[in-house]
Design a protein around this motif. Structure first.
Motif, PDB file in Angstrom:
ATOM      1  N   ILE A 159    -126.342  -0.206   4.770  1.00  0.00           N
ATOM      2  CA  ILE A 159    -126.970   0.870   4.000  1.00  0.00           C
ATOM      3  C   ILE A 159    -125.975   1.593   3.091  1.00  0.00           C
ATOM      4  CG2 ILE A 159    -128.130   3.103   4.212  1.00  0.00           C
ATOM      5  CD1 ILE A 159    -129.230   2.070   6.908  1.00  0.00           C
ATOM      6  N   PHE A 160    -124.748   1.814   3.564  1.00  0.00           N
ATOM      7  CA  PHE A 160    -123.816   2.698   2.880  1.00  0.00           C
ATOM      8  C   PHE A 160    -122.887   2.029   1.880  1.00  0.00           C
ATOM      9  CE2 PHE A 160    -124.589   4.776   6.991  1.00  0.00           C
ATOM     10  CZ  PHE A 160    -125.133   5.949   6.520  1.00  0.00           C
ATOM     11  N   ARG A 161    -122.828   0.740   1.783  1.00  0.00           N
ATOM     12  CA  ARG A 161    -121.776   0.062   1.019  1.00  0.00           C
ATOM     13  C   ARG A 161    -121.634   0.578  -0.416  1.00  0.00           C
ATOM     14  NH1 ARG A 161    -119.684  -5.938   0.324  1.00  0.00           N
ATOM     15  NH2 ARG A 161    -118.482  -5.460  -1.497  1.00  0.00           N
ATOM     16  N   ASN A 162    -122.691   0.577  -1.193  1.00  0.00           N
ATOM     17  CA  ASN A 162    -122.592   0.990  -2.596  1.00  0.00           C
ATOM     18  C   ASN A 162    -122.230   2.463  -2.733  1.00  0.00           C
ATOM     19  OD1 ASN A 162    -123.265  -1.578  -3.180  1.00  0.00           O
ATOM     20  ND2 ASN A 162    -125.243  -1.132  -4.090  1.00  0.00           N
ATOM     21  N   LYS A 163    -122.749   3.310  -1.867  1.00  0.00           N
ATOM     22  CA  LYS A 163    -122.454   4.738  -1.935  1.00  0.00           C
ATOM     23  C   LYS A 163    -120.966   4.996  -1.706  1.00  0.00           C
ATOM     24  CE  LYS A 163    -127.066   6.067  -0.430  1.00  0.00           C
ATOM     25  NZ  LYS A 163    -127.693   4.789  -0.339  1.00  0.00           N
ATOM     26  N   ILE A 164    -120.350   4.252  -0.801  1.00  0.00           N
ATOM     27  CA  ILE A 164    -118.932   4.422  -0.508  1.00  0.00           C
ATOM     28  C   ILE A 164    -118.082   4.032  -1.717  1.00  0.00           C
ATOM     29  CG2 ILE A 164    -117.042   3.556   0.938  1.00  0.00           C
ATOM     30  CD1 ILE A 164    -119.039   5.562   2.270  1.00  0.00           C
ATOM     31  N   GLU A 165    -118.415   2.929  -2.376  1.00  0.00           N
ATOM     32  CA  GLU A 165    -117.653   2.499  -3.548  1.00  0.00           C
ATOM     33  C   GLU A 165    -117.801   3.497  -4.693  1.00  0.00           C
ATOM     34  OE1 GLU A 165    -118.506  -1.569  -4.503  1.00  0.00           O
ATOM     35  OE2 GLU A 165    -117.660  -2.286  -2.623  1.00  0.00           O
ATOM     36  N   ILE A 166    -118.965   4.112  -4.823  1.00  0.00           N
ATOM     37  CA  ILE A 166    -119.176   5.130  -5.860  1.00  0.00           C
ATOM     38  C   ILE A 166    -118.266   6.329  -5.607  1.00  0.00           C
ATOM     39  CG2 ILE A 166    -120.836   6.822  -6.758  1.00  0.00           C
ATOM     40  CD1 ILE A 166    -123.010   4.637  -6.289  1.00  0.00           C
ATOM     41  N   ILE A 167    -118.217   6.794  -4.366  1.00  0.00           N
ATOM     42  CA  ILE A 167    -117.357   7.933  -4.020  1.00  0.00           C
ATOM     43  C   ILE A 167    -115.900   7.603  -4.310  1.00  0.00           C
ATOM     44  CG2 ILE A 167    -116.488   9.312  -2.091  1.00  0.00           C
ATOM     45  CD1 ILE A 167    -119.366   9.060  -0.887  1.00  0.00           C
ATOM     46  N   GLY A 168    -115.448   6.423  -3.902  1.00  0.00           N
ATOM     47  CA  GLY A 168    -114.063   6.013  -4.144  1.00  0.00           C
ATOM     48  C   GLY A 168    -113.735   5.953  -5.624  1.00  0.00           C
ATOM     49  N   GLY A 169    -114.622   5.383  -6.423  1.00  0.00           N
ATOM     50  CA  GLY A 169    -114.411   5.295  -7.864  1.00  0.00           C
ATOM     51  C   GLY A 169    -114.323   6.665  -8.523  1.00  0.00           C
ATOM     52  N   LEU A 170    -115.230   7.558  -8.136  1.00  0.00           N
ATOM     53  CA  LEU A 170    -115.215   8.906  -8.699  1.00  0.00           C
ATOM     54  C   LEU A 170    -113.960   9.673  -8.302  1.00  0.00           C
ATOM     55  CD1 LEU A 170    -118.975   9.904  -8.277  1.00  0.00           C
ATOM     56  CD2 LEU A 170    -117.769   9.316 -10.404  1.00  0.00           C
ATOM     57  N   LEU A 171    -113.484   9.487  -7.076  1.00  0.00           N
ATOM     58  CA  LEU A 171    -112.246  10.141  -6.644  1.00  0.00           C
ATOM     59  C   LEU A 171    -111.058   9.701  -7.502  1.00  0.00           C
ATOM     60  CD1 LEU A 171    -112.408  10.102  -2.728  1.00  0.00           C
ATOM     61  CD2 LEU A 171    -112.265  12.105  -4.206  1.00  0.00           C
ATOM     62  N   LEU A 172    -110.928   8.402  -7.735  1.00  0.00           N
ATOM     63  CA  LEU A 172    -109.796   7.903  -8.533  1.00  0.00           C
ATOM     64  C   LEU A 172    -109.867   8.389  -9.975  1.00  0.00           C
ATOM     65  CD1 LEU A 172    -109.318   4.262  -7.208  1.00  0.00           C
ATOM     66  CD2 LEU A 172    -107.891   6.258  -6.773  1.00  0.00           C
ATOM     67  N   ILE A 173    -111.047   8.374 -10.551  1.00  0.00           N
ATOM     68  CA  ILE A 173    -111.195   8.868 -11.924  1.00  0.00           C
ATOM     69  C   ILE A 173    -110.848  10.356 -11.985  1.00  0.00           C
ATOM     70  CG2 ILE A 173    -112.883   9.379 -13.744  1.00  0.00           C
ATOM     71  CD1 ILE A 173    -114.265   6.698 -12.943  1.00  0.00           C
ATOM     72  N   GLY A 174    -111.315  11.129 -11.008  1.00  0.00           N
ATOM     73  CA  GLY A 174    -111.013  12.559 -10.969  1.00  0.00           C
ATOM     74  C   GLY A 174    -109.526  12.838 -10.848  1.00  0.00           C
ATOM     75  N   ILE A 175    -108.836  12.081 -10.015  1.00  0.00           N
ATOM     76  CA  ILE A 175    -107.390  12.261  -9.859  1.00  0.00           C
ATOM     77  C   ILE A 175    -106.663  11.874 -11.145  1.00  0.00           C
ATOM     78  CG2 ILE A 175    -105.343  11.418  -8.622  1.00  0.00           C
ATOM     79  CD1 ILE A 175    -107.238  11.238  -6.125  1.00  0.00           C
ATOM     80  N   GLY A 176    -107.118  10.815 -11.807  1.00  0.00           N
ATOM     81  CA  GLY A 176    -106.527  10.411 -13.089  1.00  0.00           C
ATOM     82  C   GLY A 176    -106.674  11.504 -14.139  1.00  0.00           C
ATOM     83  N   ILE A 177    -107.845  12.121 -14.193  1.00  0.00           N
ATOM     84  CA  ILE A 177    -108.080  13.221 -15.137  1.00  0.00           C
ATOM     85  C   ILE A 177    -107.181  14.408 -14.793  1.00  0.00           C
ATOM     86  CG2 ILE A 177    -109.783  14.934 -15.895  1.00  0.00           C
ATOM     87  CD1 ILE A 177    -111.902  12.650 -15.611  1.00  0.00           C
ATOM     88  N   LYS A 178    -107.062  14.720 -13.504  1.00  0.00           N
ATOM     89  CA  LYS A 178    -106.214  15.832 -13.064  1.00  0.00           C
ATOM     90  C   LYS A 178    -104.759  15.603 -13.488  1.00  0.00           C
ATOM     91  CE  LYS A 178    -104.576  18.027  -8.793  1.00  0.00           C
ATOM     92  NZ  LYS A 178    -103.240  17.589  -8.613  1.00  0.00           N
ATOM     93  N   ILE A 179    -104.243  14.394 -13.289  1.00  0.00           N
ATOM     94  CA  ILE A 179    -102.859  14.076 -13.671  1.00  0.00           C
ATOM     95  C   ILE A 179    -102.680  14.208 -15.177  1.00  0.00           C
ATOM     96  CG2 ILE A 179    -101.181  12.183 -13.838  1.00  0.00           C
ATOM     97  CD1 ILE A 179    -102.175  11.312 -11.020  1.00  0.00           C
ATOM     98  N   LEU A 180    -103.619  13.693 -15.946  1.00  0.00           N
ATOM     99  CA  LEU A 180    -103.521  13.775 -17.397  1.00  0.00           C
ATOM    100  C   LEU A 180    -103.551  15.235 -17.867  1.00  0.00           C
ATOM    101  CD1 LEU A 180    -103.456  12.287 -20.114  1.00  0.00           C
ATOM    102  CD2 LEU A 180    -105.950  12.336 -20.093  1.00  0.00           C
ATOM    103  N   VAL A 181    -104.464  16.018 -17.340  1.00  0.00           N
ATOM    104  CA  VAL A 181    -104.576  17.433 -17.743  1.00  0.00           C
ATOM    105  C   VAL A 181    -103.300  18.194 -17.376  1.00  0.00           C
ATOM    106  CG1 VAL A 181    -105.816  19.586 -17.249  1.00  0.00           C
ATOM    107  CG2 VAL A 181    -107.090  17.487 -17.707  1.00  0.00           C
ATOM    108  N   GLU A 182    -102.742  17.949 -16.175  1.00  0.00           N
ATOM    109  CA  GLU A 182    -101.505  18.625 -15.757  1.00  0.00           C
ATOM    110  C   GLU A 182    -100.362  18.320 -16.714  1.00  0.00           C
ATOM    111  OE1 GLU A 182    -100.841  17.379 -11.734  1.00  0.00           O
ATOM    112  OE2 GLU A 182    -102.185  18.905 -10.923  1.00  0.00           O
ATOM    113  N   HIS A 183    -100.272  17.089 -17.202  1.00  0.00           N
ATOM    114  CA  HIS A 183     -99.171  16.721 -18.109  1.00  0.00           C
ATOM    115  C   HIS A 183     -99.400  17.197 -19.540  1.00  0.00           C
ATOM    116  CE1 HIS A 183     -97.729  14.186 -14.839  1.00  0.00           C
ATOM    117  NE2 HIS A 183     -96.584  14.208 -15.472  1.00  0.00           N
ATOM    118  N   LEU A 184    -100.650  17.365 -19.923  1.00  0.00           N
ATOM    119  CA  LEU A 184    -100.940  17.825 -21.279  1.00  0.00           C
ATOM    120  C   LEU A 184    -100.827  19.334 -21.411  1.00  0.00           C
ATOM    121  CD1 LEU A 184    -103.921  15.509 -22.279  1.00  0.00           C
ATOM    122  CD2 LEU A 184    -101.522  15.330 -22.968  1.00  0.00           C
ATOM    123  N   LEU A 185    -101.046  20.052 -20.311  1.00  0.00           N
ATOM    124  CA  LEU A 185    -101.002  21.518 -20.374  1.00  0.00           C
ATOM    125  C   LEU A 185     -99.638  22.064 -20.192  1.00  0.00           C
ATOM    126  CD1 LEU A 185    -104.255  22.447 -18.478  1.00  0.00           C
ATOM    127  CD2 LEU A 185    -103.885  22.341 -20.934  1.00  0.00           C
TER     128      LEU A 185
END
Length: 185
Positions: A159-185
């Protein structure tokens, strides 16, 4: 790197292993330490060693791209997270069963699910993060998530397989955005 960000990265990386572990759990009729421990240790080992390999690869070219390394890290995390989201939305009628007793299959799955960790290791080298502690944390989190995945697969099915991959993908994208924003500011 702060521990909370490292923990989120480790959780995001563990999502592929977690999803595969659910399918392993589907194939196990009775939970026994030997096959469960073998799967969890194999996944944890490769998730822990791949960032180290990536870190050494990144060290070889870190100086030549130091002026725009934050963009490289952002693009890598965006790509990995996007790939996880893409795979989560692919149509799958049912999750394939994974034989927990086949060493070759488990090893190949462990390598396949840890390729993203190689790219994270490259990112860590570009951010000048010491790799030992993150590799240990990534391996430990993967071990725990793999064990949980097997238990969930054994109890609840796919039941959970796709939901778990979605959460993981969103976490990595969010961390990437955070790193980029920290270096640009």
């Amino acid at each position: 790197m702060e521990f909370f960000s490292l923990l989120l990265i480790a959780i995001a990386l563990a999502m592929d292993s977690f999803a595969v572990s659910i399918t392993v759990g589907l194939s196990i009729k009775k939970i026994k330490f030997n096959p469960v421990g073998k799967v969890c240790l194999t996944f944890a080992f490769f998730q822990g060693i791949m960032p180290v390999i990536g870190w050494f690869l990144g060290q070889s070219f870190a100086e030549s791209i130091s002026a725009y390394d934050h963009w490289v890290v952002f693009i890598l995390l965006l790509f990995i997270g996007g790939k996880m989201l893409y795979e989560a939305f692919q149509y799958q009628e049912s999750a394939p069963f994974v034989n927990a007793y086949n060493n070759k299959t488990i090893t190949m799955l462990a390598i396949a699910t840890s390729i993203d960790a190689l790219a994270i290791g490259i990112s860590f080298s570009l951010l000048d993060v010491d790799i030992v502690f993150p590799a240990i944390v990534i391996g430990m989190v993967t071990f725990i998530f793999s064990h949980l995945g097997i238990a969930i697969g054994w109890k609840l099915g796919s039941i959970f397989r796709n939901k778990i991959e979605i959460i993981g993908g969103l976490l990595l994208i969010g961390i990437g955005i955070k790193i980029l924003v920290e270096h640009l500011l």
